[in-house]
Every structure is written in structure tokens, then in C-alpha cells.
Design a protein around this motif. Structure first.
Motif, PDB file in Angstrom:
ATOM      1  N   MET A 197      11.954  20.155  -0.282  1.00 63.62           N
ATOM      2  CA  MET A 197      12.000  19.096  -1.303  1.00 63.62           C
ATOM      3  C   MET A 197      10.696  18.312  -1.268  1.00 63.62           C
ATOM      4  N   ASP A 198      10.223  17.980  -2.439  1.00 54.93           N
ATOM      5  CA  ASP A 198       9.048  17.116  -2.568  1.00 54.93           C
ATOM      6  C   ASP A 198       9.490  15.672  -2.305  1.00 54.93           C
ATOM      7  N   SER A 199       9.163  15.142  -1.155  1.00 52.63           N
ATOM      8  CA  SER A 199       9.506  13.724  -0.893  1.00 52.63           C
ATOM      9  C   SER A 199       8.307  12.809  -1.147  1.00 52.63           C
ATOM     10  N   ASN A 200       7.109  13.344  -1.015  1.00 48.92           N
ATOM     11  CA  ASN A 200       5.913  12.482  -1.105  1.00 48.92           C
ATOM     12  C   ASN A 200       5.765  11.801  -2.464  1.00 48.92           C
ATOM     13  N   GLN A 201       6.069  12.561  -3.527  1.00 46.01           N
ATOM     14  CA  GLN A 201       5.909  12.016  -4.876  1.00 46.01           C
ATOM     15  C   GLN A 201       6.664  10.690  -5.003  1.00 46.01           C
ATOM     16  N   TYR A 202       7.900  10.700  -4.480  1.00 49.80           N
ATOM     17  CA  TYR A 202       8.789   9.538  -4.632  1.00 49.80           C
ATOM     18  C   TYR A 202       8.410   8.422  -3.657  1.00 49.80           C
ATOM     19  N   ALA A 203       8.010   8.818  -2.450  1.00 52.68           N
ATOM     20  CA  ALA A 203       7.582   7.812  -1.462  1.00 52.68           C
ATOM     21  C   ALA A 203       6.344   7.079  -1.987  1.00 52.68           C
ATOM     22  N   LEU A 204       5.407   7.845  -2.523  1.00 49.94           N
ATOM     23  CA  LEU A 204       4.163   7.233  -3.013  1.00 49.94           C
ATOM     24  C   LEU A 204       4.415   6.378  -4.256  1.00 49.94           C
ATOM     25  N   ALA A 205       5.314   6.868  -5.122  1.00 48.21           N
ATOM     26  CA  ALA A 205       5.629   6.071  -6.321  1.00 48.21           C
ATOM     27  C   ALA A 205       6.252   4.739  -5.912  1.00 48.21           C
ATOM     28  N   ALA A 206       7.141   4.780  -4.921  1.00 48.00           N
ATOM     29  CA  ALA A 206       7.776   3.537  -4.447  1.00 48.00           C
ATOM     30  C   ALA A 206       6.726   2.617  -3.839  1.00 48.00           C
ATOM     31  N   PHE A 207       5.840   3.184  -3.059  1.00 47.06           N
ATOM     32  CA  PHE A 207       4.778   2.402  -2.419  1.00 47.06           C
ATOM     33  C   PHE A 207       3.875   1.739  -3.473  1.00 47.06           C
ATOM     34  N   VAL A 208       3.519   2.517  -4.469  1.00 46.07           N
ATOM     35  CA  VAL A 208       2.633   2.022  -5.534  1.00 46.07           C
ATOM     36  C   VAL A 208       3.320   0.883  -6.303  1.00 46.07           C
ATOM     37  N   GLN A 209       4.590   1.093  -6.619  1.00 51.16           N
ATOM     38  CA  GLN A 209       5.348   0.062  -7.348  1.00 51.16           C
ATOM     39  C   GLN A 209       5.467  -1.205  -6.528  1.00 51.16           C
ATOM     40  N   LYS A 210       5.766  -1.033  -5.234  1.00 53.19           N
ATOM     41  CA  LYS A 210       5.923  -2.191  -4.347  1.00 53.19           C
ATOM     42  C   LYS A 210       4.630  -3.005  -4.304  1.00 53.19           C
ATOM     43  N   ASN A 211       3.515  -2.337  -4.506  1.00 53.76           N
ATOM     44  CA  ASN A 211       2.223  -3.025  -4.460  1.00 53.76           C
ATOM     45  C   ASN A 211       1.737  -3.470  -5.832  1.00 53.76           C
ATOM     46  N   GLY A 212       2.643  -3.503  -6.773  1.00 51.15           N
ATOM     47  CA  GLY A 212       2.331  -4.104  -8.069  1.00 51.15           C
ATOM     48  C   GLY A 212       1.548  -3.206  -9.010  1.00 51.15           C
ATOM     49  N   ALA A 213       1.427  -1.917  -8.684  1.00 54.06           N
ATOM     50  CA  ALA A 213       0.694  -1.003  -9.564  1.00 54.06           C
ATOM     51  C   ALA A 213       1.685  -0.127 -10.338  1.00 54.06           C
ATOM     52  N   ILE A 214       1.155   0.600 -11.326  1.00 55.85           N
ATOM     53  CA  ILE A 214       2.013   1.450 -12.165  1.00 55.85           C
ATOM     54  C   ILE A 214       1.847   2.903 -11.732  1.00 55.85           C
ATOM     55  N   PRO A 215       2.915   3.530 -11.204  1.00 50.72           N
ATOM     56  CA  PRO A 215       2.782   4.937 -10.839  1.00 50.72           C
ATOM     57  C   PRO A 215       2.870   5.834 -12.069  1.00 50.72           C
ATOM     58  N   ILE A 216       1.981   6.818 -12.126  1.00 51.05           N
ATOM     59  CA  ILE A 216       2.057   7.821 -13.193  1.00 51.05           C
ATOM     60  C   ILE A 216       2.337   9.130 -12.470  1.00 51.05           C
ATOM     61  N   CYS A 217       3.596   9.533 -12.480  1.00 51.20           N
ATOM     62  CA  CYS A 217       3.985  10.699 -11.675  1.00 51.20           C
ATOM     63  C   CYS A 217       3.684  11.975 -12.456  1.00 51.20           C
ATOM     64  N   MET A 218       2.836  12.831 -11.887  1.00 56.91           N
ATOM     65  CA  MET A 218       2.396  14.052 -12.566  1.00 56.91           C
ATOM     66  C   MET A 218       3.086  15.294 -12.014  1.00 56.91           C
ATOM     67  N   PRO A 297       4.917  14.329   5.400  1.00 61.14           N
ATOM     68  CA  PRO A 297       5.451  13.086   4.838  1.00 61.14           C
ATOM     69  C   PRO A 297       5.138  11.843   5.661  1.00 61.14           C
ATOM     70  N   VAL A 298       5.119  11.940   6.981  1.00 57.55           N
ATOM     71  CA  VAL A 298       4.821  10.753   7.775  1.00 57.55           C
ATOM     72  C   VAL A 298       3.331  10.425   7.665  1.00 57.55           C
ATOM     73  N   SER A 299       2.493  11.470   7.720  1.00 60.93           N
ATOM     74  CA  SER A 299       1.046  11.247   7.556  1.00 60.93           C
ATOM     75  C   SER A 299       0.790  10.552   6.226  1.00 60.93           C
ATOM     76  N   ALA A 300       1.499  11.009   5.188  1.00 62.93           N
ATOM     77  CA  ALA A 300       1.276  10.460   3.852  1.00 62.93           C
ATOM     78  C   ALA A 300       1.578   8.964   3.835  1.00 62.93           C
ATOM     79  N   LEU A 301       2.709   8.577   4.403  1.00 60.60           N
ATOM     80  CA  LEU A 301       3.060   7.151   4.350  1.00 60.60           C
ATOM     81  C   LEU A 301       2.202   6.304   5.278  1.00 60.60           C
ATOM     82  N   VAL A 302       1.892   6.820   6.459  1.00 56.49           N
ATOM     83  CA  VAL A 302       1.019   6.045   7.362  1.00 56.49           C
ATOM     84  C   VAL A 302      -0.338   5.832   6.690  1.00 56.49           C
ATOM     85  N   THR A 303      -0.836   6.854   5.995  1.00 59.03           N
ATOM     86  CA  THR A 303      -2.096   6.715   5.248  1.00 59.03           C
ATOM     87  C   THR A 303      -1.977   5.623   4.187  1.00 59.03           C
ATOM     88  N   CYS A 304      -0.844   5.614   3.488  1.00 56.19           N
ATOM     89  CA  CYS A 304      -0.632   4.569   2.470  1.00 56.19           C
ATOM     90  C   CYS A 304      -0.665   3.194   3.109  1.00 56.19           C
TER      91      CYS A 304
END
Ligand code: AMP
Ligand code: MG
Length: 401
Positions: A197-218, A297-304
Motif C-alpha cells: 500500500m502507498d502510505s507516503n502519499q497520505y502521510a505527506l498530504a497530512a503533513f503538508v496540510q498540517k503546515n498550512g500548505a495545499i497538497p496536490i496529490c498526483m 515510510p519512516v524515513s519519509a516522515l522523519v525527513t518531513c
């Protein structure tokens, strides 16, 4: 390979804060970044008003208690006084109500005794007591709020009080997000053997939203250089920041860095001495920034949390400190690292009697294990050169917020 500090400053140097602005009203202003100074043409308090239920009096009349005065008016909140208080007179007044002319002090009702139209002041007040003076909290046309702040509920209360119902904020950054990998499918799909399952797309979108930006999921892009190139080209022309996950390591199917070079991006970071998250690619294209984030997935979020959040904060127009908050505290468990890379271990931060404690997430700290990442609010940092921090010892802890 850059150190974490070098990567942090390289990234921040590349980010140019957005300049475009838009207008918002009070509802919808939460977390928006103010782009222009705010002043108000209203004083605050707007007029002299009572801080207590009681009686508006002239101090001269009551400096020697007890003294008896005649009540000439009753002034509830919201009512405009009609009578000027003369010597020997008082007005019945309630909290928040406008103080009549002539009066300069409020006597609380508990210190009075009333008989019909007469009021006896039993204890003499201090001069000016319980009277909130016009403009004593804010003088009209003084600076009220400065640009670069993220509006919180207290700021919004201040704006409302000052009568500002519309104001200018920076537009939100647009952040393109896509996941790369032939093995990926979207949640809701039946997994076939070998797929994940692709989890990164959703984790990053949530992170982006939480930081006040607009996610454009491709979506998901397979490990196909032609499709990847087309997606990257589209992403960099339609957003302020691009985040892709996967494909930045040294495997045969890791195409991202090569494509960025083909597209003449300037690669500022190829890898960072951090664990997890070593194969981070950061590349700039005339105006927009590209983060090629490792796929685990953990690398992705720690990087964020470690690198992307400061970048997003600066991009958004936020002033002040963009960097994460670090505190010192004791670790409840032993922490291990290979010693060569700055290591981030995930868990929870607690405060016990003013001392911070770090509780390491149980289970594997493999960067592929995201299950024990749930509810993480802190990362313990093991510095380069250290391989163990014993339970009870002090550790630097990064807050995740
Ligand atoms: P990569 O960085 O492409 O080498 O991927 C590293 C690991 O992360 C592999 O085990 C991938 O299957 C996994 N992975 C990559 N992208 C994702 C994603 N979007 N969601 C979950 N896992 C991923
Ligand atoms: Mg991959």
C-alpha cells in the motif's frame, strides 16, 4: 554527504518566501500568515467602562466613607449614559457599561448599602478604582499585529476586537506530492503478491496540510523514466514545492536524480548523514524546489519533520524561527546508533515534575516499520560519534508538532 546541520542550512538558503497575498476574513484566518501590518482606528477600551457591578461616583465625594449619594441614572452594558454626574450624585452601573461623564471611580456594590434612591458608600475606594480607561490597552493607530505571524485564536480575538474583519495573508504554498514505485497500490485496492500500500502519499498530504500548505496529490508513478520525467515536469510547473518519495537510492530502479539532472535542475543535496533518511535529494528549478524523499515510510516522515517543516515555514512567509524545537530530557530506555550518522529514534515526550522524559516506541526501529510510529510526538537524537545513550541519561529530543 552533508551533515544534518549543513543540509538544514542548505535547504533554508534555497527557500524564497512566497510574496503573493490574498484576503481572508475572521472565519478562515486560522494559521494563515499575516502579510501586512495591522493597525486599528479604534481605541481599546473603546470608552471608559466599569470593571465591576456597582456605582459610578466622583472620587472627591467618597474619599471619606461613609458617604451618601443620590442615584441619578441606571447604566446597563451597551447603554449610553444620559446624565453628567454632579457633586453628591452617583449612577448605578454594571460590568462593561460606559462610565458617565463626571464620574471617575467605580465602587463595587458589595461595598455599598442602598435605600431607595440613595446609596451609601461604606468603604472608601482608591481613586480610579474599577474603571477601565479608554485607550489604556491600545491606542488607535498604534501597531497592533506585525506581518509574518501565524494567526492563532488569540490573534483572531485581537483582530475582531480591533474591528478588523478582513486582512491580507500570504497565499498558501502549493505542494505537489507523488509516490514512485512499481510495487505501490492505493489503499482500497486488493493487494496482489509483491505489492504494498502507498502510505507516503497520505502521510505527506497530512503533513503538508498540517503546515498550512495545499497538497496536490498526483498519485503513484511507476519506476518508468518516461512517466517519471513527465510527472516531474508537470509538478515543477504547477507547484511551489514538489515532494516525491522513493527512487532516490542507488538501486537499478532509482531514476529520480538522473531525471532531475536531465531537466537541468540544480541538485544541492544528494544524501545526508542522518538515520533514517540518508538518500535525500534536494534540487532547485528556477523558483520551485524539489525534494526527492526516501521511500521507506519512516524515513519519509522523519525527513518531513526534520528538513521539510522548516522549509515550508520559510516558504509560507512565517517570520522568526523556522527550525524544530529541541529540548533536553532523560531517556527511559537505552538508545542505540551506528555512530556514523545523526540518528533519530521515535517515541513520546512526557513531562514529569518539570523534567522531560523520552519514551522510545516499542518494537523495531527499522525505517520500514511505520506501525510503531503512530502517535509519535518526539524524536530522540543520538549524535554522530555516539553509539549508545543509557537509560536515565540526558538526550536531545526534537518535538514533532
Ligand atoms: P525506495 O526508496 O524506492 O528504494 O523504497 C524504499 C522502501 O520503501 C521500499 O521497501 C519500498 O517498497 C518502500 N516504499 C516506497 N514508496 C513507498 C510508499 N509510497 N509507501 C510505502 N512504502 C513505500
Ligand atoms: Mg522504489
Amino acid at each position: 554527504m552533508l551533515s544534518v546541520k549543513q543540509a538544514e542550512s542548505t535547504i533554508l538558503d534555497l527557500v524564497q518566501p512566497l510574496q503573493d497575498t490574498e484576503t481572508v476574513d475572521l472565519i478562515g484566518a486560522t494559521n494563515r500568515i499575516l502579510a501586512q501590518p495591522v493597525t486599528s482606528n479604534l481605541n481599546f477600551p473603546y470608552w471608559d467602562n466599569a470593571a465591576m457591578d456597582g456605582y459610578a461616583v466622583r472620587y472627591d465625594d467618597v474619599r471619606h466613607a461613609p458617604s451618601t449619594l443620590t442615584i441619578v441614572e441606571e447604566i446597563p452594558a451597551g447603554h449610553q449614559p444620559q446624565v453628567r454626574i454632579q457633586p453628591g450624585q452617583a449612577a448605578r452601573i454594571f460590568t462593561g457599561a460606559m462610565v458617565p461623564e463626571g464620574a471617575d471611580t467605580i465602587v463595587m456594590q458589595e461595598h455599598t448599602s442602598r435605600a431607595g434612591n440613595e446609596i451609601t458608600i461604606l468603604t472608601h475606594p482608591k481613586p480610579g478604582e474599577f474603571l477601565r480607561q479608554k485607550a489604556s490597552f491600545y491606542q488607535a493607530n498604534d501597531p497592533l499585529l506585525t506581518p509574518g505571524i501565524a494567526l492563532n485564536e488569540a490573534d483572531i480575538a485581537v483582530l475582531a476586537t480591533a474591528g478588523c474583519h478582513q486582512f491580507t495573508v500570504y497565499r498558501r504554498p502549493r505542494v505537489a506530492i507523488f509516490s514512485t514505485g512499481n510495487e505501490l497500490v492505493s489503499p482500497g485496492t486488493q493487494l496482489q503478491p509483491g505489492q504494498i500500500m502507498d502510505s507516503n502519499q497520505y502521510a505527506l498530504a497530512a503533513f503538508v496540510q498540517k503546515n498550512g500548505a495545499i497538497p496536490i496529490c498526483m498519485g503513484i508513478v511507476p519506476d518508468d523514466p518516461v512517466l517519471l520525467k513527465a510527472t516531474i515536469e508537470k509538478a515543477i510547473t504547477t507547484s511551489d514545492l514538489v515532494l516525491s518519495t522513493g527512487g532516490v537510492s542507488v538501486g537499478d530502479y532509482d531514476y529520480i536524480d538522473g531525471i532531475l539532472e536531465e531537466l537541468r535542475g540544480e541538485i544541492a543535496i544528494h544524501s545526508v548523514a542522518v538515520k533514517p533518511g540518508k538518500p535525500l535529494t534536494v534540487c532547485s528549478f528556477n523558483g520551485s524546489l524539489y525534494f526527492g524523499i526516501p521511500g521507506n515510510p519512516v524515513s519519509a516522515l522523519v525527513t518531513c519533520w526534520r528538513f521539510l517543516q522548516p522549509a515550508l515555514r520559510k516558504l509560507s512567509g512565517l517570520c522568526g524561527n523556522w527550525l524544530p524545537t529541541f529540548v533536553k530530557g532523560r531517556t527511559r530506555q537505552e538508545l542505540h546508533s551506528g555512530g556514523k550518522r545523526e540518528t533519530y529514534l521515535w517515541g513520546k515526550l512526557y513531562e514529569c515534575d518539570g523534567i522531560f522524559e523520552f519514551d522510545l516506541a516499542g518494537g523495531s526501529h527499522s525505517s520500514a516499520n511505520l506501525i510503531n510510529l503512530a502517535q509519535t510526538n518526539a524524536l530522540a537524537v543520538v549524535p554522530v560519534g555516539k553509539t549508545v545513550i543509557l537509560a536515565g541519561e540526558e538526550v536531545r529530543i526534537m518535538q514533532v508538532d
